[in-house]
Motif scaffolding. Sequence first.
Motif, PDB file in Angstrom:
ATOM      1  N   ALA A 225       0.500  -1.379  -0.076  1.00  0.00           N
ATOM      2  CA  ALA A 225      -0.238  -0.067  -0.042  1.00  0.00           C
ATOM      3  C   ALA A 225       0.703   1.719  -0.200  1.00  0.00           C
ATOM      4  N   GLN A 226       2.332   0.833  -0.508  1.00  0.00           N
ATOM      5  CA  GLN A 226       3.085   2.642  -0.288  1.00  0.00           C
ATOM      6  C   GLN A 226       2.811   3.723  -1.969  1.00  0.00           C
ATOM      7  N   VAL A 227       1.542   2.626  -3.280  1.00  0.00           N
ATOM      8  CA  VAL A 227       1.183   3.369  -4.242  1.00  0.00           C
ATOM      9  C   VAL A 227      -0.131   2.726  -4.921  1.00  0.00           C
ATOM     10  N   PRO A 228      -1.223   3.723  -5.023  1.00  0.00           N
ATOM     11  CA  PRO A 228      -2.911   3.302  -5.317  1.00  0.00           C
ATOM     12  C   PRO A 228      -2.449   2.202  -6.251  1.00  0.00           C
ATOM     13  N   ASP A 229      -1.158   2.147  -7.856  1.00  0.00           N
ATOM     14  CA  ASP A 229      -1.532   0.925  -8.618  1.00  0.00           C
ATOM     15  C   ASP A 229      -0.073   1.038  -9.547  1.00  0.00           C
ATOM     16  N   ILE A 230       0.009   0.288  -9.735  1.00  0.00           N
ATOM     17  CA  ILE A 230       0.948  -0.019 -11.144  1.00  0.00           C
ATOM     18  C   ILE A 230       0.540  -0.562 -11.885  1.00  0.00           C
ATOM     19  N   MET A 231       1.505   0.097 -13.683  1.00  0.00           N
ATOM     20  CA  MET A 231       0.996  -0.070 -14.573  1.00  0.00           C
ATOM     21  C   MET A 231       1.213  -0.943 -15.087  1.00  0.00           C
ATOM     22  N   VAL A 232       1.558  -2.491 -16.090  1.00  0.00           N
ATOM     23  CA  VAL A 232       2.411  -3.159 -16.530  1.00  0.00           C
ATOM     24  C   VAL A 232       1.816  -2.719 -17.998  1.00  0.00           C
ATOM     25  N   VAL A 233       2.933  -2.464 -17.909  1.00  0.00           N
ATOM     26  CA  VAL A 233       3.032  -2.392 -20.017  1.00  0.00           C
ATOM     27  C   VAL A 233       4.172  -3.027 -20.923  1.00  0.00           C
ATOM     28  N   PRO A 234       3.426  -4.413 -20.938  1.00  0.00           N
ATOM     29  CA  PRO A 234       3.772  -5.478 -22.250  1.00  0.00           C
ATOM     30  C   PRO A 234       4.509  -4.465 -23.085  1.00  0.00           C
TER      31      PRO A 234
ATOM     32  N   GLU B 239      -1.490  -3.668 -24.079  1.00  0.00           N
ATOM     33  CA  GLU B 239      -2.523  -3.342 -23.510  1.00  0.00           C
ATOM     34  C   GLU B 239      -1.810  -3.175 -22.100  1.00  0.00           C
ATOM     35  N   PRO B 240      -1.813  -1.937 -21.020  1.00  0.00           N
ATOM     36  CA  PRO B 240      -1.381  -1.942 -19.657  1.00  0.00           C
ATOM     37  C   PRO B 240      -2.300  -2.701 -19.366  1.00  0.00           C
ATOM     38  N   LYS B 241      -1.329  -3.489 -17.975  1.00  0.00           N
ATOM     39  CA  LYS B 241      -2.109  -4.489 -16.957  1.00  0.00           C
ATOM     40  C   LYS B 241      -2.284  -3.380 -16.033  1.00  0.00           C
TER      41      LYS B 241
ATOM     42  N   LYS C 144       2.255 -16.076 -12.018  1.00  0.00           N
ATOM     43  CA  LYS C 144       0.912 -15.613 -13.575  1.00  0.00           C
ATOM     44  C   LYS C 144       1.371 -14.251 -14.711  1.00  0.00           C
ATOM     45  N   LEU C 145       0.982 -13.569 -13.607  1.00  0.00           N
ATOM     46  CA  LEU C 145       1.198 -11.967 -14.371  1.00  0.00           C
ATOM     47  C   LEU C 145       2.420 -12.310 -14.844  1.00  0.00           C
ATOM     48  N   SER C 146       3.615 -13.073 -15.031  1.00  0.00           N
ATOM     49  CA  SER C 146       4.985 -12.795 -15.600  1.00  0.00           C
ATOM     50  C   SER C 146       4.282 -13.680 -17.159  1.00  0.00           C
ATOM     51  N   TYR C 147       3.819 -15.195 -16.499  1.00  0.00           N
ATOM     52  CA  TYR C 147       3.444 -15.570 -18.144  1.00  0.00           C
ATOM     53  C   TYR C 147       2.362 -14.869 -19.045  1.00  0.00           C
ATOM     54  N   ASP C 148       1.468 -13.964 -17.891  1.00  0.00           N
ATOM     55  CA  ASP C 148       0.375 -13.517 -18.533  1.00  0.00           C
ATOM     56  C   ASP C 148       0.800 -12.472 -19.952  1.00  0.00           C
ATOM     57  N   VAL C 149       2.284 -11.656 -19.040  1.00  0.00           N
ATOM     58  CA  VAL C 149       3.301 -10.288 -20.238  1.00  0.00           C
ATOM     59  C   VAL C 149       3.682 -11.095 -21.519  1.00  0.00           C
TER      60      VAL C 149
END
Length: 708
Positions: free
Chosen positions: A276-285, A336-338, A373-378
């Motif tokens: 909870a140090q940031v409200p969100d993080i966007m992962v961009v493949p 598409e950002p996640k 799971k996220l790493s495989y999704d990316v």
Amino acid sequence: MRFLQIAAAHLDICKMTDQSRNAWIIKDDPRLVSARQKDFFVDILDDRRHTSDLAWSLRQRDEPKYQYNKPRSPAEVKGHVLKSDRVKYAIEKTMEETGKSLEEVTKEAVYIVDEMAHNLRVGVIRCFAMVLVKVMKKLFERIYVNEEAIQNVRAMLKEYPILLMPSHRSYLDFLLMSYVFYHYDLPLPVIAAAMDFMGMKFFGWLLRNSGAFYIRRSFGDDQLYWAVFTEYVQTHICNGDSPVEFFVEGTRSRTQKSLPPRIGMLSASLEPYFKAQVPDIMVVPVSMSYDRVLEEKLYAYELLGVPKPKESASGVFKARSILSENYGNVHIFIGEPKSIRTYSIGQISRISHSISPRYIASLTFREQALIQKLSYDVLLQQIRNMAMSPWSIIAAVLLQNMDGISMKELLKEVDWLKRQASNLGAYIDWPVNESAEAVIRHNIFTHKNIATVTEDNVVELIAEDTSLTQNQDPLFTSAAQEMMVCLYRNQLLNVFVRVALIAIPINSCVQETMPLSELKAHYSLLEKLLSREFIFMPGDAEKDFDVALASLTHTCGVVVENDCVLVKKSINKYTTFFSQMFEPFLLGYWAMCRYLLSIEKGSHGKPLVKLPKTISKEAQVLSAQLIRDGHVKRKEILSLDMMSNSLQALYDLGAVHKEKREGTSYMYPNLVLLSKLTEDLCKFIDVPDLPRTTINVDTKTVTVNAKL
């Protein structure tokens, strides 16, 4: 009927997910693909060929800033890291465990952060940009970017911390990402780079001053290094200084196939959200696709066991001859950002971290599973967004016609394979305003070091001139040529792998029918066996099987009745071609199995243990002997990467055991299970009948007790 359920599942999945940007195609016409795909991309080199590079590099840039960013210099970032609770805690623990003084351990921490930190400087970046764009114009015809996605990234940079996760096929990947961000007036990313680059004298300094921060390839249990590294990454994310860029594969893919994910960097990067140090993080493949890879020959020899040259400034200058070569096009697709907040809904609870200090590294089991799971999704998103060059299709056809193929026949086969790839969702970079023959000839000319068109209009692979490489084994010299073709064919394999793992058992079946349950069991085994070669989402085997079978029944003539495959009616050009594309992998894995079964037993009756690298090298020696004796034609099985992957896959399946001695891992075969797997492989492919063998890796000889 089971078949109808599979078909329905396939249709539902296609509706629910954007499986392909070619999903709008109604007719099986590859020309539609090409016409559509140019709508996605803009060639960012075009303007650079008509206007001043100096003016472009020195222009005023309007960069978006993260809303919670507090501007800091690189020196202030380092100061924050050293003063952080995390690093102070690690210093205390290190003092307790080593008995060193506070001054000594603090000095170590200062050294680590100085070694690691970037020194992003605008002046250096502007000079580098001007040089870089000139190099890009020399190397490439076009650099395509899906510009609409860039505008989305611009908007997101103001709202969220950004993680850029490009595919990794070349040293140029991170340079191209920085070039794209500079071109579009976006803040340059800070890039996790291997220590190898730091020793490149001028270039190491240049990269550091352009945003690269250097990390060791392995930290082991060095908790002080872990603390400095984690805090350094996380302070950039929490303060939004710059987008953070790293490669989830960890290293370049020498085979041009995606590598299994390494999640250490991703775990450190997402921890601020979990706590909870940031409200969100966007992962961009990001998908980086090359018509021709600069390192193609280097990769080919590395795969055969020739060590790569050490990164150095002199090496860069020696490689300047590449500027006279044409490397075709590059496609950069921003995916598409996640949103991690959206991605993790219902899967984790951030409250669990409220009772312990944030600076103590701790991720729950659910968080670790989500990261995996996220790493495989990316990776899978990167694969879906790759742009396939016509040369990838040409290479796949040439590898099944090693003695050459007429231009007329090649045109027909390429057109057929292009349609199959498009139907399965591949994104084909095929020009619409040129004839098919012109496209093929242009691609052959681009790869004139690999293939040629004879006076009789036959397309042939070029045999390497062994007189130029007298110190090399002629077999390995010619194998390097074949390996280069395989690199480009490999880019296409991700498109076909799931349908091929169904086609292989069908094509090798000697019965008239095969129950779907049996077919699924074969698919499951092959997927597990090749899980180190190709990317499969863990736990999705059944869904992948259903979708792939539906594709084969809808478009490839596979016939299913009463939950059984009608084998004779189903074996056709589709199943045969798809099977043959992947047979070299099964043959290489079979060679590894046969080698492991040949390992001599010790006095205790158990096979002798060996180092994994020794096993791979000795299995390669066996493969080389099979080729020399004419029992196997495909030199692709000499790849040490294939040998290493097969050994690890056999370990995952329990057919190989591992034990540690004085901190070093050794392996030895589980003869019962390994024999069963070897028999299973023999059902899928034709293999030579081998007697018992013994192998001497030092003399590169294989001794048999009977003629092969």
